[in-house]
Design a protein around this motif. Structure first.
Motif, PDB file in Angstrom:
ATOM      1  N   LYS A  20       4.921  13.610   1.269  1.00 15.28           N
ATOM      2  CA  LYS A  20       3.563  13.685   1.012  1.00 15.28           C
ATOM      3  C   LYS A  20       3.215  12.294   0.838  1.00 15.28           C
ATOM      4  N   SER A  21       4.146  11.536   0.141  1.00 15.29           N
ATOM      5  CA  SER A  21       3.623   9.918   0.013  1.00 15.29           C
ATOM      6  C   SER A  21       3.668   9.331   1.527  1.00 15.29           C
ATOM      7  N   HIS A  22       4.561   9.829   2.271  1.00 20.77           N
ATOM      8  CA  HIS A  22       4.579   9.189   3.764  1.00 20.77           C
ATOM      9  C   HIS A  22       3.186   9.738   4.600  1.00 20.77           C
ATOM     10  N   PHE A  23       2.885  11.128   4.088  1.00 26.51           N
ATOM     11  CA  PHE A  23       1.457  11.729   4.603  1.00 26.51           C
ATOM     12  C   PHE A  23       0.313  10.898   4.334  1.00 26.51           C
ATOM     13  N   ILE A  24       0.313  10.728   3.161  1.00 30.59           N
ATOM     14  CA  ILE A  24      -0.745   9.846   2.244  1.00 30.59           C
ATOM     15  C   ILE A  24      -0.717   8.706   2.599  1.00 30.59           C
ATOM     16  N   SER A  25       0.407   7.946   2.808  1.00 29.13           N
ATOM     17  CA  SER A  25       0.247   6.494   3.532  1.00 29.13           C
ATOM     18  C   SER A  25      -0.424   6.355   4.939  1.00 29.13           C
ATOM     19  N   ASN A  26       0.389   7.594   5.763  1.00 24.92           N
ATOM     20  CA  ASN A  26      -0.374   7.518   7.251  1.00 24.92           C
ATOM     21  C   ASN A  26      -1.841   7.727   7.169  1.00 24.92           C
ATOM     22  N   ILE A  27      -2.256   8.505   6.263  1.00 27.32           N
ATOM     23  CA  ILE A  27      -3.715   8.749   6.241  1.00 27.32           C
ATOM     24  C   ILE A  27      -4.504   7.421   5.836  1.00 27.32           C
ATOM     25  N   ASN A  28      -3.933   6.687   4.959  1.00 27.68           N
ATOM     26  CA  ASN A  28      -4.620   5.357   4.241  1.00 27.68           C
ATOM     27  C   ASN A  28      -4.470   4.502   5.463  1.00 27.68           C
ATOM     28  N   THR A  29      -3.372   4.550   6.300  1.00 27.10           N
ATOM     29  CA  THR A  29      -3.345   3.428   7.431  1.00 27.10           C
ATOM     30  C   THR A  29      -4.353   3.954   8.552  1.00 27.10           C
ATOM     31  N   GLN A  30      -4.720   4.956   8.589  1.00 23.16           N
ATOM     32  CA  GLN A  30      -5.521   5.578   9.879  1.00 23.16           C
ATOM     33  C   GLN A  30      -6.951   5.496   9.229  1.00 23.16           C
ATOM     34  N   ILE A  31      -7.288   5.765   7.999  1.00 21.12           N
ATOM     35  CA  ILE A  31      -8.660   5.776   7.344  1.00 21.12           C
ATOM     36  C   ILE A  31      -8.976   4.242   7.156  1.00 21.12           C
ATOM     37  N   THR A  32      -8.399   3.513   6.561  1.00 23.46           N
ATOM     38  CA  THR A  32      -8.865   2.136   6.497  1.00 23.46           C
ATOM     39  C   THR A  32      -9.535   1.319   7.553  1.00 23.46           C
ATOM     40  N   MET A  50      -4.681   5.680  -5.006  1.00 21.63           N
ATOM     41  CA  MET A  50      -3.698   6.541  -4.745  1.00 21.63           C
ATOM     42  C   MET A  50      -2.436   5.808  -4.433  1.00 21.63           C
ATOM     43  N   GLN A  51      -2.633   4.926  -3.558  1.00 22.39           N
ATOM     44  CA  GLN A  51      -1.371   4.098  -3.353  1.00 22.39           C
ATOM     45  C   GLN A  51      -0.893   3.429  -4.636  1.00 22.39           C
ATOM     46  N   THR A  52      -1.628   2.710  -5.489  1.00 16.48           N
ATOM     47  CA  THR A  52      -0.852   2.331  -6.537  1.00 16.48           C
ATOM     48  C   THR A  52      -0.205   3.475  -7.437  1.00 16.48           C
ATOM     49  N   LEU A  59       3.814   3.507  -8.486  1.00 18.88           N
ATOM     50  CA  LEU A  59       4.376   3.454  -9.681  1.00 18.88           C
ATOM     51  C   LEU A  59       4.978   4.911  -9.949  1.00 18.88           C
ATOM     52  N   GLU A  60       4.610   5.555  -9.285  1.00 16.61           N
ATOM     53  CA  GLU A  60       5.664   7.034  -9.575  1.00 16.61           C
ATOM     54  C   GLU A  60       6.869   6.927  -8.820  1.00 16.61           C
ATOM     55  N   GLU A  61       6.943   6.237  -7.652  1.00 19.45           N
ATOM     56  CA  GLU A  61       8.365   6.008  -6.992  1.00 19.45           C
ATOM     57  C   GLU A  61       9.284   5.105  -7.928  1.00 19.45           C
ATOM     58  N   SER A  62       8.629   4.238  -8.541  1.00 15.18           N
ATOM     59  CA  SER A  62       9.263   3.004  -9.202  1.00 15.18           C
ATOM     60  C   SER A  62       9.407   3.257 -10.838  1.00 15.18           C
ATOM     61  N   GLY A 102     -10.962   8.394 -11.659  1.00 12.42           N
ATOM     62  CA  GLY A 102     -10.172   9.282 -12.063  1.00 12.42           C
ATOM     63  C   GLY A 102      -9.077   9.009 -12.056  1.00 12.42           C
ATOM     64  N   TRP A 103      -8.383   7.882 -11.461  1.00 15.67           N
ATOM     65  CA  TRP A 103      -7.202   7.640 -11.249  1.00 15.67           C
ATOM     66  C   TRP A 103      -6.783   6.522 -12.356  1.00 15.67           C
ATOM     67  N   GLY A 104      -7.657   5.925 -12.820  1.00 20.44           N
ATOM     68  CA  GLY A 104      -7.284   4.880 -13.946  1.00 20.44           C
ATOM     69  C   GLY A 104      -6.457   5.390 -15.143  1.00 20.44           C
ATOM     70  N   LEU A 105      -6.463   6.374 -15.582  1.00 18.69           N
ATOM     71  CA  LEU A 105      -5.628   6.780 -16.695  1.00 18.69           C
ATOM     72  C   LEU A 105      -4.448   7.306 -16.389  1.00 18.69           C
ATOM     73  N   PRO A 106      -4.231   8.089 -15.188  1.00 22.08           N
ATOM     74  CA  PRO A 106      -2.904   8.355 -14.762  1.00 22.08           C
ATOM     75  C   PRO A 106      -2.010   7.163 -14.393  1.00 22.08           C
ATOM     76  N   ILE A 107      -2.729   5.974 -13.860  1.00 22.54           N
ATOM     77  CA  ILE A 107      -2.032   4.740 -13.480  1.00 22.54           C
ATOM     78  C   ILE A 107      -1.691   4.102 -14.887  1.00 22.54           C
ATOM     79  N   CYS A 108      -2.635   4.078 -15.846  1.00 24.96           N
ATOM     80  CA  CYS A 108      -2.234   3.453 -16.950  1.00 24.96           C
ATOM     81  C   CYS A 108      -0.862   4.174 -17.760  1.00 24.96           C
ATOM     82  N   GLN A 109      -1.128   5.383 -17.801  1.00 18.85           N
ATOM     83  CA  GLN A 109       0.166   6.216 -18.249  1.00 18.85           C
ATOM     84  C   GLN A 109       1.504   5.713 -17.617  1.00 18.85           C
TER      85      GLN A 109
END
Length: 498
Positions: free
Chosen positions: A294-306, A339-341, A345-348, A463-470
């Protein structure tokens, strides 16, 4: 014991007298007699009554053994003279001295066969004994009295005196001494050839032996009974111990069986847990692989969308849809970046931040100063932080506090926004961000810290701020939560443990 010993000496002594009468000159020692007589004369001259009478008694015994009665009578006269002078001098009758002299005269008259003279001396001895009350002299008088009665044919009285002497000897509680009394009296009677005394003492001795044997048998029986009782008690105690040990052994076997059963159950549970752990490990591996995909998929999406978003962003400024498109593009770009952040953070999340000691007051003042520019007009900012230092990561902490203050600024139209810090203990601190704005919907509060929990897509809060802060708080060894008890606005509480 002393009285018994004296009686035995008296009996033995008078036995020697009898032997001396049979052979009057066999034990006579002229040199010893002369020496004793010389010592007596010296004591007589010195008027030493007690020692002179004692020495005179010794001389008298030798003279009577040799049947030298005239010398003995002269000796008694001197002893009487000495006693008389002592009584005249002291004014008191010397009953002890008169008793001893009368005893020696009685022995002499008895040997000479003078009954009347012997009786007179015996009366004198009785008279003196009324005042002396001496047990030793009483034993001596009884023996002399018995000899007197025996010599002059008064067998019954002689036997009575012997019985009294024997009873006094038997008054001792020592059984060995009592047996010696009987044996010595028998020996004396046989030596003196006093048949009635021999028969009487033999009968008494047999009766005494029977009683002693009965007492010994009773004692032995009592001892055996006591031993039997002790053995019975010991046997009962051992039986009780054996019963207790049997009960303990049975209890131990039951415990061992229960323990074995428990170990078997635990073994099967362990096998079950090992199987479940293996299954969970396999499932976790599959989940991790799925998350990685999923992470790889999201990264690929980000790479293609950016790149596409950058091309749209660089369109000519005269495009008629420029404003709306650019606003949505910014929101989309920010959400992708968040999302990338979050994914990073989830992976580390198990990799903690490096920490160092920082001044909390200085840090909080700087964060509030930076965030104040986003406050609406009229909003009051309050910082209540003591000057303390804690060990943490300054950048990560600043990111959390800055986001929470900017979020409060976004939802607060009036009132105040405050930042507080409280030291709970040596290793724990608490940051409190409070505002008077519109509180979140209670039904949505539990989803605030979940990705996609807030669907309000704006440039300021996607909506991603509080999950990242957690996740950042987790990597700082802390937690973040909403104070559900606070009703006048919104209050976030960040707990950190250094």
């Amino acid at each position: 014991m002393k009285k018994t010993f004296l009686i035995l000496i008296c009996i033995s002594f008078y036995g020697l007298i009898l032997q001396g009468q049979t052979n009057p000159t066999s034990d006579l020692n002229p040199t010893g007699l002369n020496e004793l007589q010389r010592e007596f004369q010296e004591l007589f001259k010195q008027k030493d009554v007690l020692k002179a009478i004692e020495k005179g008694t010794q001389v008298s015994e030798i003279l009577l053994d040799g049947k030298r009665y005239k010398e003995a009578a002269s000796l008694y006269y001197q002893m009487d003279q000495l006693i008389y002078e002592d009584e005249k001098k002291t004014g008191k009758t010397n009953f002890r001295g008169r008793f001893q002299v009368a005893n020696e005269r009685l022995r002499m008259y008895t040997q000479e066969g003078k009954a009347e003279s012997s009786k007179t001396q015996l009366n004198v001895m009785h008279y003196c004994m009324n005042y002396l009350k001496d047990d030793n002299l009483t034993d001596k008088m009884l023996l002399t009295e018995a000899e007197y009665y025996h010599t002059f044919g008064m067998a019954n009285k002689s036997l009575e005196s012997y019985k009294k002497l024997l009873q006094r000897c038997l008054s001792s509680k020592n059984e060995d001494s009592r047996e010696d009394c009987y044996k010595d009296m028998l020996s004396y009677a046989e030596r003196k050839k006093i048949t009635p005394l021999t028969e009487t003492v033999q009968k008494l001795y047999v009766v005494w032996q029977d009683s002693v044997n009965m007492v010994k048998a009773a004692r032995e029986l009592e001892s055996l009974q006591q031993e039997h009782t002790v053995l019975q008690q010991d046997l009962q105690s051992k039986e009780k111990t054996i019963r207790n040990q049997k009960a303990i052994i049975v209890g131990l076997w039951i415990f061992i069986v229960i323990l074995i059963a428990a170990l078997v159950v635990l073994f099967f549970l362990l096998l079950k847990n090992m199987f479940q752990a293996k299954k969970l490990k396999h499932n976790l591996k599959m989940i991790n692989e799925s998350n990685a995909q999923k992470s790889h998929f999201i990264s690929n999406i980000n790479t293609q969308i950016t790149p596409a978003l950058e091309i749209i962003e660089n369109l000519p400024a005269n495009s008629f849809y420029e404003k709306n498109v650019r606003e949505n593009i910014d929101i989309l770009k920010k959400r992708v970046a968040d999302m990338q952040t979050y994914i990073y953070l989830e992976e580390s999340r198990e990799e903690p931040y490096p920490v160092q000691s920082i001044d909390i007051k200085q840090l909080c003042d700087g964060i509030m100063l930076s965030s104040r520019s986003n406050f609406k007009p009229g909003i009051e900012s309050v910082v209540s932080v003591p000057r303390v230092s804690i060990k943490t990561n300054a950048d990560a902490l600043e990111r959390i506090l800055s986001y929470l203050l900017n979020r409060s600024a976004l939802h607060t139209n009036s009132g105040k926004i405050s930042l507080e810090f409280k030291k709970r203990n040596a290793r724990t601190g608490q940051f409190i961000i409070t505002d008077t704005g519109t509180p979140p919907d209670p039904e949505k509060q539990e989803n605030l810290f979940k990705p996609f929990g807030e669907q309000d897509l704006t440039i300021d809060d996607d909506g991603w701020g509080l999950p990242i802060c957690q996740l950042i708080a987790y990597k700082l060894n802390g937690t973040i939560k909403v104070d559900t008890d606070y009703k006048k606005g919104t209050r976030f509480i960040l707990d950190l443990c250094s």
